[in-house]
Design a protein around this motif. Structure first.
Motif, mmCIF file in Angstrom:
data_model
loop_
_atom_site.group_PDB
_atom_site.id
_atom_site.type_symbol
_atom_site.label_atom_id
_atom_site.label_comp_id
_atom_site.label_asym_id
_atom_site.label_seq_id
_atom_site.Cartn_x
_atom_site.Cartn_y
_atom_site.Cartn_z
ATOM 1 N N GLY A 31 0.840 -1.202 0.000
ATOM 2 C CA GLY A 31 0.000 0.000 0.000
ATOM 3 C C GLY A 31 0.870 1.245 0.000
ATOM 4 O O GLY A 31 2.064 1.188 -0.350
ATOM 5 N N ASP A 32 0.297 2.373 0.432
ATOM 6 C CA ASP A 32 1.001 3.651 0.384
ATOM 7 C C ASP A 32 2.308 3.595 1.158
ATOM 8 O O ASP A 32 2.294 3.433 2.379
ATOM 9 N N THR A 34 5.416 5.172 2.975
ATOM 10 C CA THR A 34 5.594 6.450 3.658
ATOM 11 C C THR A 34 7.043 6.707 4.036
ATOM 12 O O THR A 34 7.403 7.829 4.387
ATOM 13 N N GLU A 55 8.384 1.162 4.651
ATOM 14 C CA GLU A 55 7.247 1.294 5.556
ATOM 15 C C GLU A 55 6.031 1.817 4.817
ATOM 16 O O GLU A 55 6.130 2.756 4.020
ATOM 17 N N SER A 56 4.893 1.215 5.120
ATOM 18 C CA SER A 56 3.627 1.757 4.635
ATOM 19 C C SER A 56 2.885 2.293 5.846
ATOM 20 O O SER A 56 3.395 2.237 6.968
ATOM 21 N N VAL A 57 1.676 2.827 5.619
ATOM 22 C CA VAL A 57 0.916 3.366 6.739
ATOM 23 C C VAL A 57 0.744 2.289 7.809
ATOM 24 O O VAL A 57 0.874 2.547 8.996
ATOM 25 N N LYS A 58 0.478 1.072 7.368
ATOM 26 C CA LYS A 58 0.120 0.016 8.310
ATOM 27 C C LYS A 58 1.282 -0.817 8.833
ATOM 28 O O LYS A 58 1.143 -1.452 9.871
ATOM 29 N N GLN B 33 -8.908 -0.693 3.305
ATOM 30 C CA GLN B 33 -8.764 0.380 2.314
ATOM 31 C C GLN B 33 -9.475 -0.033 1.030
ATOM 32 O O GLN B 33 -9.756 -1.207 0.819
ATOM 33 N N ASP B 36 -8.156 3.388 -3.878
ATOM 34 C CA ASP B 36 -7.349 4.615 -3.833
ATOM 35 C C ASP B 36 -6.235 4.561 -2.795
ATOM 36 O O ASP B 36 -5.255 5.287 -2.908
ATOM 37 N N GLY B 37 -6.413 3.768 -1.760
ATOM 38 C CA GLY B 37 -5.382 3.646 -0.734
ATOM 39 C C GLY B 37 -5.624 4.523 0.481
ATOM 40 O O GLY B 37 -6.390 5.493 0.427
ATOM 41 N N ILE B 38 -4.949 4.184 1.569
ATOM 42 C CA ILE B 38 -5.202 4.811 2.870
ATOM 43 C C ILE B 38 -4.946 6.319 2.847
ATOM 44 O O ILE B 38 -5.750 7.105 3.347
ATOM 45 N N ILE B 39 -3.833 6.727 2.246
ATOM 46 C CA ILE B 39 -3.501 8.161 2.297
ATOM 47 C C ILE B 39 -4.496 8.985 1.477
ATOM 48 O O ILE B 39 -4.951 10.042 1.923
ATOM 49 N N ALA B 40 -4.869 8.490 0.313
ATOM 50 C CA ALA B 40 -5.858 9.208 -0.507
ATOM 51 C C ALA B 40 -7.196 9.287 0.236
ATOM 52 O O ALA B 40 -7.863 10.336 0.218
ATOM 53 N N GLY B 227 -8.253 1.748 7.685
ATOM 54 C CA GLY B 227 -6.889 2.275 7.692
ATOM 55 C C GLY B 227 -6.902 3.784 7.835
ATOM 56 O O GLY B 227 -6.216 4.363 8.686
ATOM 57 N N PHE B 319 2.733 6.906 10.321
ATOM 58 C CA PHE B 319 2.965 8.122 9.552
ATOM 59 C C PHE B 319 1.641 8.881 9.524
ATOM 60 O O PHE B 319 0.585 8.302 9.272
#
Lengths: 123, 372
Positions: A31-32, A34, A55-58, B33, B36-40, B227, B319
């Motif tokens: 995933g995203d 970071t 690292e991702s958010v999770k 999620q 689009d994903g967690i940050i979006a 998320g 983050f």
């Protein structure tokens, strides 16, 4: 030629150098992204060593060096833009380049077709 | 728990069709999620508006003469002085003053209450509350028949206006009203877990799909998963049960002493009060801003600045997308002398990351209390 590991790292060989990254599949699973911890230039790695951390958010995931070698260049752009790995995992999101590589280690890795087949078995 | 034993909400199919990644959460299969994903999803909630499937959470009703007085004894914050029409954040404590759950009590009438609890604590809460109610007060777990969708973001009132509601008639912060959206009768409260202007909708679980699909047709509404819900609440410093709150923690240690007002109501008695009044807290919850993007996760050790002594443990960390840096919440020992501005070191994998203790919330720009 490009080779893939079972841990979803890729290696691309250009002459004496090996560029290393994580596969599109791995980037998608994480995933995203970071934060990326990269090795330092001149660091020596043996195949299987922890090369860095993504690292991702999770979660945080170790990246294992798919081949042995010495770091000659790191992708500095990832420091400010770790999401380059999400946007372009197998091109702009490369992690580092190694030299002093042992090409015989590539024999244990998969080519694109074998990796695609491996991914199908995973899902 | 195997996937077969996992419960799913009435919106499960909708999530799968939308490309959600489903994960186990408190015994439920939930979307962490979407595509689009967690940050979006996080950013969309902060800037526009998102909907969250919160059907997994539990809802109880408590009704009958004396219900207010009974709940006043069962819960840590007063219930008797809560006005009809108001929602109040509250705690269910065990006799040792430890937190069994954090919940929200809606006062529907003089002796008529609606209580919203966490999914993982639902059955324990039901037992604790119902067993402490005197005869004649009716307790019902209505969770299975109740859908809950959270509509959150600075544009959420505009969405309700587009759905035909009068903005001037929307409830104030932490108030509720009864309304109808898309021909579906709803309990609508101005509450949420994101720090943004937002609402929580409760209605018949049989109409969950209809409501979800309808809301997605309204301007700028997108789905967001657990998320984003977690990073949004973390930036606001909101406690999450099982992390900041648990059976080893009192609400005073978690920073809610001002809310409990023990000194103002010396004669009020409730379950856990004697323990709260007697035992001095040994730890306190703090917010920590880390130097950089790298996160310290739940369970990471907090060291004093000299790096030698262990002074605490991280309860949540990630983050923070709206801040561009990593943040954490942690319990630190009372005797470690930690205060706002203190420097600490957090463990993150093999790395040690410096951080600074700061005031909560981390994100000070939330629209939750915005005047409509």
């Amino acid at each position: 030629m490009k080779y893939y590991s079972e841990d979803h790292e890729w290696v691309e060989i250009h002459g004496e150098e090996a560029t290393i990254g994580i596969s599109e599949y791995a980037a998608k699973q994480l995933g995203d992204i970071t934060y990326v911890e990269l090795p330092s230039e001149d660091d020596d790695f043996i195949v299987g060593d922890t090369l860095g951390v993504v690292e991702s958010v999770k979660a945080a995931s170790d990246i294992y060096s798919p081949v042995s070698g010495t770091v000659v260049m790191i992708n500095d752009a990832l420091e400010d833009e770790p999401n380059l790995i999400n946007e372009s995992p197998e091109d702009k999101g490369w992690l580092c380049k190694l030299t002093n590589i042992d090409t015989s280690e590539l024999d244990d890795m998969m080519n694109v077709d074998a990796y695609d087949k491996y991914l199908k078995e995973l899902s | 728990m195997s996937e077969e034993e996992m419960k799913s909400t009435p919106l499960y199919e909708q999530h799968v069709l939308a490309g959600a990644k489903m994960v186990p959460f408190a015994g439920w299969s939930m979307p962490v999620q979407y595509a689009d994903g967690i940050i979006a999803e996080h950013n969309h909630t902060r800037r526009h508006v998102a909907i969250f499937d919160i059907c997994h959470m539990g809802e109880f009703t408590v009704k009958g003469e004396g219900a207010a007085a009974a709940l006043d004894h069962i819960l840590a914050r007063p219930v008797c002085d809560q006005k009809i029409g108001v929602c109040r954040y509250n705690f269910l404590l065990d006799p040792d003053g430890k937190v069994m759950d954090d919940l929200i009590v809606y006062r529907m009438g003089e002796d008529d209450f609606f209580i919203v609890v966490n999914a993982g604590t639902r059955y324990g809460d039901a037992e604790q509350i119902s067993s402490n109610l005197p005869d004649g007060i009716e307790f019902t777990d209505v969770s299975d028949n109740t859908a809950k969708i959270d509509l959150q973001g600075p544009e959420s009132a505009d969405v309700l206006a587009e759905a035909g509601l009068d903005i001037a008639a929307l409830p104030k912060y932490f108030y509720w009203t009864k309304t109808v959206i898309h021909s579906i009768p709803c309990l609508l409260s101005r509450t949420g877990y994101t720090g943004e202007l937002g609402f929580e909708l409760y209605f018949d679980a049989g109409r969950a799909v209809e409501m979800w699909q309808y809301l997605l047709t309204l301007k700028n509404v997108k789905p967001a998963g657990l998320g984003a819900r977690d990073t949004l609440r973390l930036e606001m410093g909101y406690a999450l049960y099982g992390h900041e709150l648990n059976l080893a923690t009192t609400p005073i240690e978690a920073g809610y002493a001002d809310m409990l007002k023990l000194d103002e109501n010396p004669d009020r008695n409730f379950i856990g009060k004697n323990a709260l009044a007697g035992d001095a807290p040994t730890k306190k919850l703090v917010g920590i801003v880390l130097d950089g993007r790298r996160a310290a996760r739940e369970g990471a050790i907090v060291f004093a600045m000299d790096g030698s002594s262990v002074i605490g443990k991280v309860t949540s960390g990630a983050f923070a997308p709206s801040l561009g840096m990593a943040v954490a919440m942690a319990y630190v020992n009372m005797d470690a002398g930690i205060d706002i501005g203190s420097k600490v070191i957090l463990e993150a994998g093999r790395a040690q990351i410096p951080g600074t203790v700061c005031e909560l919330p981390f994100n000070k720009n939330g629209s939750a209390r915005k005047k409509l």
